[in-house]
Design a protein around this motif. Structure first.
Motif, PDB file in Angstrom:
ATOM      1  N   PRO A  49       0.923  -1.275  -0.058  1.00 15.78           N
ATOM      2  CA  PRO A  49      -0.158  -0.012   0.024  1.00 15.78           C
ATOM      3  C   PRO A  49       0.795   1.279  -0.118  1.00 15.78           C
ATOM      4  N   SER A  50       0.432   2.323  -0.504  1.00 13.79           N
ATOM      5  CA  SER A  50       1.027   3.944  -0.207  1.00 13.79           C
ATOM      6  C   SER A  50       0.896   4.035   1.080  1.00 13.79           C
ATOM      7  N   PRO A  51       1.910   4.599   1.307  1.00 11.16           N
ATOM      8  CA  PRO A  51       2.189   4.874   2.839  1.00 11.16           C
ATOM      9  C   PRO A  51       1.766   6.337   3.085  1.00 11.16           C
ATOM     10  N   THR A  52       1.015   6.845   2.252  1.00 13.52           N
ATOM     11  CA  THR A  52       0.734   8.460   2.350  1.00 13.52           C
ATOM     12  C   THR A  52       0.039   8.537   3.888  1.00 13.52           C
ATOM     13  N   PHE A  53      -0.843   7.691   4.240  1.00 12.10           N
ATOM     14  CA  PHE A  53      -1.473   7.958   5.553  1.00 12.10           C
ATOM     15  C   PHE A  53      -0.770   7.314   6.743  1.00 12.10           C
ATOM     16  N   THR A  54       0.024   6.286   6.599  1.00 13.92           N
ATOM     17  CA  THR A  54       0.814   5.905   7.493  1.00 13.92           C
ATOM     18  C   THR A  54       2.166   6.251   7.750  1.00 13.92           C
ATOM     19  N   LEU A  55       2.537   7.221   6.710  1.00 15.20           N
ATOM     20  CA  LEU A  55       3.711   7.785   6.610  1.00 15.20           C
ATOM     21  C   LEU A  55       4.921   6.867   6.254  1.00 15.20           C
ATOM     22  N   TRP A 110      12.601   0.394   3.995  1.00 15.59           N
ATOM     23  CA  TRP A 110      11.490   1.628   4.372  1.00 15.59           C
ATOM     24  C   TRP A 110      11.100   2.344   3.174  1.00 15.59           C
ATOM     25  N   HIS A 111       9.686   2.383   3.019  1.00 16.62           N
ATOM     26  CA  HIS A 111       9.074   3.119   2.129  1.00 16.62           C
ATOM     27  C   HIS A 111       8.271   4.163   2.767  1.00 16.62           C
ATOM     28  N   ALA A 112       8.734   5.475   2.602  1.00 19.08           N
ATOM     29  CA  ALA A 112       8.144   6.653   3.364  1.00 19.08           C
ATOM     30  C   ALA A 112       7.634   7.760   2.311  1.00 19.08           C
ATOM     31  N   ASP A 113       6.334   8.213   2.693  1.00 16.91           N
ATOM     32  CA  ASP A 113       5.877   8.971   1.976  1.00 16.91           C
ATOM     33  C   ASP A 113       5.360  10.399   2.801  1.00 16.91           C
ATOM     34  N   LEU A 114       6.473  11.498   2.557  1.00 16.68           N
ATOM     35  CA  LEU A 114       6.595  12.502   3.302  1.00 16.68           C
ATOM     36  C   LEU A 114       5.411  13.717   2.932  1.00 16.68           C
ATOM     37  N   TYR A 115       4.620  13.509   2.101  1.00 14.12           N
ATOM     38  CA  TYR A 115       3.758  14.542   1.594  1.00 14.12           C
ATOM     39  C   TYR A 115       3.043  15.320   2.716  1.00 14.12           C
ATOM     40  N   ARG A 116       2.712  14.680   3.709  1.00  5.11           N
ATOM     41  CA  ARG A 116       1.792  15.081   4.903  1.00  5.11           C
ATOM     42  C   ARG A 116       2.554  15.926   5.823  1.00  5.11           C
ATOM     43  N   LEU A 117       4.101  15.798   5.984  1.00  2.31           N
ATOM     44  CA  LEU A 117       4.864  16.404   6.848  1.00  2.31           C
ATOM     45  C   LEU A 117       5.127  17.678   6.776  1.00  2.31           C
ATOM     46  N   SER A 118       5.263  18.387   7.949  1.00  6.40           N
ATOM     47  CA  SER A 118       5.237  20.017   7.771  1.00  6.40           C
ATOM     48  C   SER A 118       6.803  20.266   8.098  1.00  6.40           C
ATOM     49  N   SER A 119       7.637  19.524   8.819  1.00  5.89           N
ATOM     50  CA  SER A 119       9.109  19.978   9.208  1.00  5.89           C
ATOM     51  C   SER A 119       9.910  18.638   9.021  1.00  5.89           C
ATOM     52  N   PRO A 120      11.235  18.923   8.763  1.00  6.93           N
ATOM     53  CA  PRO A 120      12.083  18.024   8.874  1.00  6.93           C
ATOM     54  C   PRO A 120      12.390  17.132  10.213  1.00  6.93           C
ATOM     55  N   ASP A 121      11.998  17.692  11.262  1.00  3.92           N
ATOM     56  CA  ASP A 121      12.069  17.226  12.494  1.00  3.92           C
ATOM     57  C   ASP A 121      11.067  15.963  12.617  1.00  3.92           C
ATOM     58  N   CYS A 156      10.559  13.811  10.500  1.00  2.00           N
ATOM     59  CA  CYS A 156      11.350  13.050   9.719  1.00  2.00           C
ATOM     60  C   CYS A 156      12.184  12.176  10.792  1.00  2.00           C
ATOM     61  N   VAL A 157      12.651  12.949  11.648  1.00  2.72           N
ATOM     62  CA  VAL A 157      13.713  12.356  12.702  1.00  2.72           C
ATOM     63  C   VAL A 157      12.746  11.530  13.558  1.00  2.72           C
ATOM     64  N   GLU A 158      11.782  12.289  13.953  1.00  7.93           N
ATOM     65  CA  GLU A 158      10.701  11.440  14.862  1.00  7.93           C
ATOM     66  C   GLU A 158      10.395  10.070  14.265  1.00  7.93           C
ATOM     67  N   LEU A 159      10.165  10.160  12.876  1.00 12.27           N
ATOM     68  CA  LEU A 159       9.760   8.693  12.371  1.00 12.27           C
ATOM     69  C   LEU A 159      11.134   7.708  12.337  1.00 12.27           C
ATOM     70  N   GLY A 160      12.108   8.251  12.628  1.00 13.58           N
ATOM     71  CA  GLY A 160      13.227   7.400  12.613  1.00 13.58           C
ATOM     72  C   GLY A 160      13.934   7.061  11.238  1.00 13.58           C
ATOM     73  N   LEU A 161      13.734   8.204  10.522  1.00 12.77           N
ATOM     74  CA  LEU A 161      14.289   7.934   8.843  1.00 12.77           C
ATOM     75  C   LEU A 161      15.883   8.227   8.915  1.00 12.77           C
ATOM     76  N   ALA A 162      16.304   9.091   9.723  1.00 11.95           N
ATOM     77  CA  ALA A 162      17.486   9.476   9.915  1.00 11.95           C
ATOM     78  C   ALA A 162      18.502   8.256  10.239  1.00 11.95           C
ATOM     79  N   ASP A 163      18.114   7.633  11.099  1.00 10.31           N
ATOM     80  CA  ASP A 163      18.731   6.107  11.288  1.00 10.31           C
ATOM     81  C   ASP A 163      18.439   5.202  10.430  1.00 10.31           C
ATOM     82  N   ALA A 164      17.411   5.190   9.630  1.00  6.80           N
ATOM     83  CA  ALA A 164      16.968   4.056   8.724  1.00  6.80           C
ATOM     84  C   ALA A 164      18.031   4.418   7.210  1.00  6.80           C
ATOM     85  N   PHE A 165      18.304   5.701   7.135  1.00  7.92           N
ATOM     86  CA  PHE A 165      18.963   5.806   5.968  1.00  7.92           C
ATOM     87  C   PHE A 165      20.364   5.297   6.041  1.00  7.92           C
TER      88      PHE A 165
END
Length: 155
Positions: free
Chosen positions: A61-67, A79-90, A92-101
């Motif tokens: 599924p598209s991660p549009t709503f689950t992010l 990791w498949h991330a859809d950042l469309y609904r995010l308003s700040s890079p912070d 992304c950090v909360e989601l754990g993306l920085a570590d996932a990279f």
């Protein structure tokens, strides 16, 4: 030095085949940044790539709503991330993306939301709808030499 390659994909099947070829070459720490307008084919590309890495392809599924959707594949965690609904890079950090990279294969839709968190070694893929049919223009852009041979193997 920034390098780029432009490809014309004339069908969804051709897009899926390219995604599968690229997926076969990925490993932990690889980041793909998928950009383009809504409907350009970002999720189709990501879905094809993810399914190509699964032992038994499952619904993606598209991660549009689950992010973020996380998948275990023989190539490692993806990791498949859809950042469309995010308003700040912070966020992304909360989601754990920085570590996932560093630890996973990451596919990121709407990567402009990463701002300063964008990995310098990422491969950028920009999809554009051409003429309203199934044809897509794909532009790959990268600076890390790691992508040179992988991109060459795609064409």
């Amino acid at each position: 030095m920034t390098r780029h390659l432009d490809l014309t994909l004339t069908s969804p099947e051709q897009t899926s085949a390219l995604a599968a070829r690229l997926g076969a070459m990925l490993h932990a720490g690889d980041v793909l940044l998928l950009s383009g307008e809504i409907g350009a084919g970002k999720t189709h590309f990501a879905r094809a790539l993810i399914q190509s890495l699964q032992d038994t392809p499952e619904d993606v599924p598209s991660p549009t709503f689950t992010l973020v959707q996380v998948y275990d594949t023989p190539a490692g965690e993806l990791w498949h991330a859809d950042l469309y609904r995010l308003s700040s890079p912070d966020e992304c950090v909360e989601l754990g993306l920085a570590d996932a990279f560093d630890e996973a294969i990451c596919l990121v839709e709407w990567p402009d939301k990463l701002e300063d968190l964008t990995p310098a070694a990422a491969l950028s893929l920009r999809l554009a709808d051409r003429a309203g049919d199934d044809t897509r223009q794909l532009t790959l852009t990268w600076t890390d030499p790691r992508w040179d041979s992988l991109v060459a193997a795609l064409v």
